[in-house]
Design an enzyme around this catalytic site. Sequence first.
Site, short mmCIF file in Angstrom:
data_model
loop_
_atom_site.label_atom_id
_atom_site.label_comp_id
_atom_site.label_asym_id
_atom_site.label_seq_id
_atom_site.Cartn_x
_atom_site.Cartn_y
_atom_site.Cartn_z
N GLU A 132 -0.47 -8.83 -16.87
CA GLU A 132 0.42 -9.76 -17.57
C GLU A 132 -0.11 -11.20 -17.53
O GLU A 132 -0.01 -11.95 -18.51
CB GLU A 132 1.82 -9.70 -16.94
CG GLU A 132 2.86 -10.54 -17.63
CD GLU A 132 3.12 -10.10 -19.05
OE1 GLU A 132 3.69 -9.03 -19.26
OE2 GLU A 132 2.73 -10.84 -19.98
N ILE A 139 4.37 -16.56 -19.23
CA ILE A 139 5.15 -15.99 -20.33
C ILE A 139 4.99 -14.47 -20.36
O ILE A 139 3.88 -13.96 -20.41
CB ILE A 139 4.67 -16.55 -21.70
CG1 ILE A 139 4.73 -18.07 -21.70
CG2 ILE A 139 5.46 -15.95 -22.84
CD1 ILE A 139 4.16 -18.69 -22.97
N GLY A 190 -5.44 -32.12 -14.01
CA GLY A 190 -5.78 -30.78 -13.50
C GLY A 190 -5.57 -29.66 -14.50
O GLY A 190 -5.65 -28.49 -14.15
N GLU A 193 -10.51 -27.61 -16.90
CA GLU A 193 -11.45 -27.26 -15.84
C GLU A 193 -12.57 -28.31 -15.81
O GLU A 193 -12.74 -29.07 -16.76
CB GLU A 193 -12.10 -25.91 -16.16
CG GLU A 193 -11.12 -24.89 -16.64
CD GLU A 193 -10.96 -23.74 -15.68
OE1 GLU A 193 -11.82 -23.58 -14.82
OE2 GLU A 193 -9.96 -23.03 -15.81
N LYS A 208 -7.69 -14.23 -25.15
CA LYS A 208 -6.27 -13.85 -25.08
C LYS A 208 -5.84 -13.16 -26.38
O LYS A 208 -5.08 -12.19 -26.35
CB LYS A 208 -5.42 -15.09 -24.80
CG LYS A 208 -5.67 -15.65 -23.39
CD LYS A 208 -5.09 -17.05 -23.22
CE LYS A 208 -5.35 -17.59 -21.83
NZ LYS A 208 -5.06 -19.02 -21.70
N GLY A 305 -1.39 -22.67 -14.47
CA GLY A 305 -0.92 -23.34 -13.25
C GLY A 305 -0.65 -22.33 -12.15
O GLY A 305 -0.47 -21.15 -12.40
P1 NAP Z 1 -10.16 -20.29 -8.67
O1 NAP Z 1 -9.19 -21.32 -8.28
O2 NAP Z 1 -11.55 -20.68 -9.04
O3 NAP Z 1 -10.24 -19.25 -7.45
C1 NAP Z 1 -11.16 -18.22 -7.39
C2 NAP Z 1 -11.14 -17.60 -6.00
O4 NAP Z 1 -11.94 -16.42 -6.03
C3 NAP Z 1 -11.70 -18.49 -4.89
O5 NAP Z 1 -10.90 -18.36 -3.73
C4 NAP Z 1 -13.09 -17.90 -4.61
O6 NAP Z 1 -13.50 -17.94 -3.26
C5 NAP Z 1 -12.86 -16.43 -4.96
N1 NAP Z 1 -14.10 -15.80 -5.43
C6 NAP Z 1 -14.80 -16.08 -6.55
N2 NAP Z 1 -15.88 -15.29 -6.65
C7 NAP Z 1 -15.87 -14.51 -5.54
C8 NAP Z 1 -16.73 -13.51 -5.04
N3 NAP Z 1 -17.83 -13.14 -5.70
N4 NAP Z 1 -16.41 -12.91 -3.88
C9 NAP Z 1 -15.29 -13.26 -3.21
N5 NAP Z 1 -14.43 -14.21 -3.61
C10 NAP Z 1 -14.73 -14.83 -4.77
O7 NAP Z 1 -9.60 -19.40 -9.88
P2 NAP Z 1 -8.09 -19.32 -10.42
O8 NAP Z 1 -7.81 -20.50 -11.27
O9 NAP Z 1 -7.19 -18.98 -9.30
O10 NAP Z 1 -8.22 -18.08 -11.43
C11 NAP Z 1 -8.22 -16.75 -10.97
C12 NAP Z 1 -8.04 -15.81 -12.17
O11 NAP Z 1 -6.79 -16.06 -12.78
C13 NAP Z 1 -9.10 -15.97 -13.27
O12 NAP Z 1 -9.37 -14.71 -13.83
C14 NAP Z 1 -8.39 -16.86 -14.29
O13 NAP Z 1 -8.89 -16.70 -15.60
C15 NAP Z 1 -6.98 -16.32 -14.17
N6 NAP Z 1 -5.95 -17.25 -14.62
C16 NAP Z 1 -5.90 -18.50 -14.07
C17 NAP Z 1 -4.88 -19.37 -14.49
C18 NAP Z 1 -4.76 -20.74 -13.90
O14 NAP Z 1 -3.86 -21.47 -14.29
N7 NAP Z 1 -5.61 -21.13 -12.95
C19 NAP Z 1 -3.99 -18.95 -15.48
C20 NAP Z 1 -4.07 -17.66 -16.00
C21 NAP Z 1 -5.07 -16.81 -15.56
P3 NAP Z 1 -13.90 -19.31 -2.52
O15 NAP Z 1 -12.60 -20.03 -2.35
O16 NAP Z 1 -14.51 -18.92 -1.24
O17 NAP Z 1 -14.84 -20.02 -3.47
N1 HSE Z 2 -7.45 -22.81 -19.07
C1 HSE Z 2 -6.30 -22.12 -19.56
C2 HSE Z 2 -5.43 -23.05 -20.39
C3 HSE Z 2 -5.44 -21.55 -18.44
O1 HSE Z 2 -5.70 -24.25 -20.48
O2 HSE Z 2 -4.48 -22.54 -20.98
C4 HSE Z 2 -5.91 -20.22 -17.96
O3 HSE Z 2 -5.68 -19.24 -18.93
#
Ligand code: NAP
Ligand code: HSE
Length: 429
Positions: A132, A139, A190, A193, A208, A305
């Site tokens: 999801e 959403i 923030g 990226e 998406k 977020g």
């Molecule tokens: P993030 O803040 O960059 O966190 C990634 C985490 O994964 C870090 O803790 C990192 O470890 C760990 N990691 C990365 N590669 C690794 C590996 N090879 N082995 C072990 N650990 C590893 O990413 P995020 O923003 O949370 O996003 C995570 C997922 O959610 C992504 O698929 C993203 O597209 C999705 N997503 C994010 C958002 C958002 O708002 N951020 C929204 C929707 C979907 P270290 O801490 O040690 O570097």
């Molecule tokens: N970078 C995306 C956005 C969030 O700005 O909507 C993760 O899907």
Amino acid sequence: MNKDNRVINAAILGFGTVGSGVYKISCDMKEELLHRTGAYLNIKKVLVRDKTKKREGLDMSLVTDSWSDICNDPEIEIVIELMGGISPAKEYVLEALNAGKQVVTANKDLLAEYGAEVREAANLKHCDMQFEAAVAGAIPIIRPLKQSMAGNRITEIIGIVNGTTNFILTKMSETGMSYDQALAEATRLGFAEADPTADVEGLDAGRKMAIMSSIAFNSRVLFSDVYTEGITKISADDIRYAREFGYVIKLLGLAKITDDGIECKVHPMLIPEEHPLASVRNANNAVFVHGDAMDDAMFMGKGAGQMPTASAVMGDVVDVMRDIVYDSCGRVGSSCYKEERVKDITESSTKFFMRIKAEDRPGVLANIASVLGNNGVSIAQVVQKSRSEGIADLVIITDEVVEKHFDDALKVFKGLSVVKEVSGVIRVY
Ligand code: NAP
Ligand code: HSE
């Protein structure tokens, strides 16, 4: 509901923005989760790259940097993949499914490219594979498409599915900021990226749209099938002129099923100020769906977020826990039972807005109109905005035209000496 206070062990892969949010909810809501699912959720391991790094709020005894600690632990029933990227996330997800573990992921990059492979592995082992959070953050849209709206033939999806670009366009439109200023503000807050390419070039939204289209139209759409165009060329003048015509500019994902295939694309678009999507401001997302039985529905909320995304992940985790408790994992399988062609952008039809700088003398407008007319492009509106030093600034909105015919007209303009510049070519809803 309480099935003997069963404990379900899970592992979180990644303790970044989303992983830490999921961990927080799983700690804060222990009792509620028991009542809601019939089991306690125990986070048994958290996988990270650097296990020496201090992680706020995390019980460090759970931290590992070894995937095999998780994959080979038969007590771990749910793997929550929140690392992002394709590799090693793909290998870990496939290995988890092959080991009979249930998977929850937020990884749109993985699903938009390898969704079929991952789904196949889940089906073979009758495992849940839920995602999801991969589309539009908090959403609910994947579960509604797969379940709540399953009594419809979905014909169209229009979405604002990238928060960063919606924030930038809102700031440009409401405060007069330039693109660079608005991007800097998005970075400061923030939303964007460190490398904002995937957001501003429309790639994140394209992934998406591929995922939603595959579910909505029951036929696999890959990210590589989706036409993507970002917002980097949108200028303050484009926004100002669009407003004068009664439009706002949004980065839209558009997908529809037609008699000869699926159209799926992401590009900036002028939408009328009174359209519901025009009022979706800042980093919010919205998805507009049309189904033959339900008519229109719109879903709106926070598309990114820490906690909004963690909310969607935890919704999946709760669903999986219920499936484990009631021994019904793998209940909702693949949506893709058809093979529809995905059309090239040049085959689809749309209206266009464009700005032309041309020589300011008699006959030039007629010349421009005849180039458009000869290529099957009909003009809906034309306004001369300004004139200086013998150059007129024209703004034209066309009627609906097949994209290929419009492209042909643009090619002719390139060789026309009276036309000095064509800019701000943006599609119109
Ligand atoms: P993030 O803040 O960059 O966190 C990634 C985490 O994964 C870090 O803790 C990192 O470890 C760990 N990691 C990365 N590669 C690794 C590996 N090879 N082995 C072990 N650990 C590893 O990413 P995020 O923003 O949370 O996003 C995570 C997922 O959610 C992504 O698929 C993203 O597209 C999705 N997503 C994010 C958002 C958002 O708002 N951020 C929204 C929707 C979907 P270290 O801490 O040690 O570097
Ligand atoms: N970078 C995306 C956005 C969030 O700005 O909507 C993760 O899907």
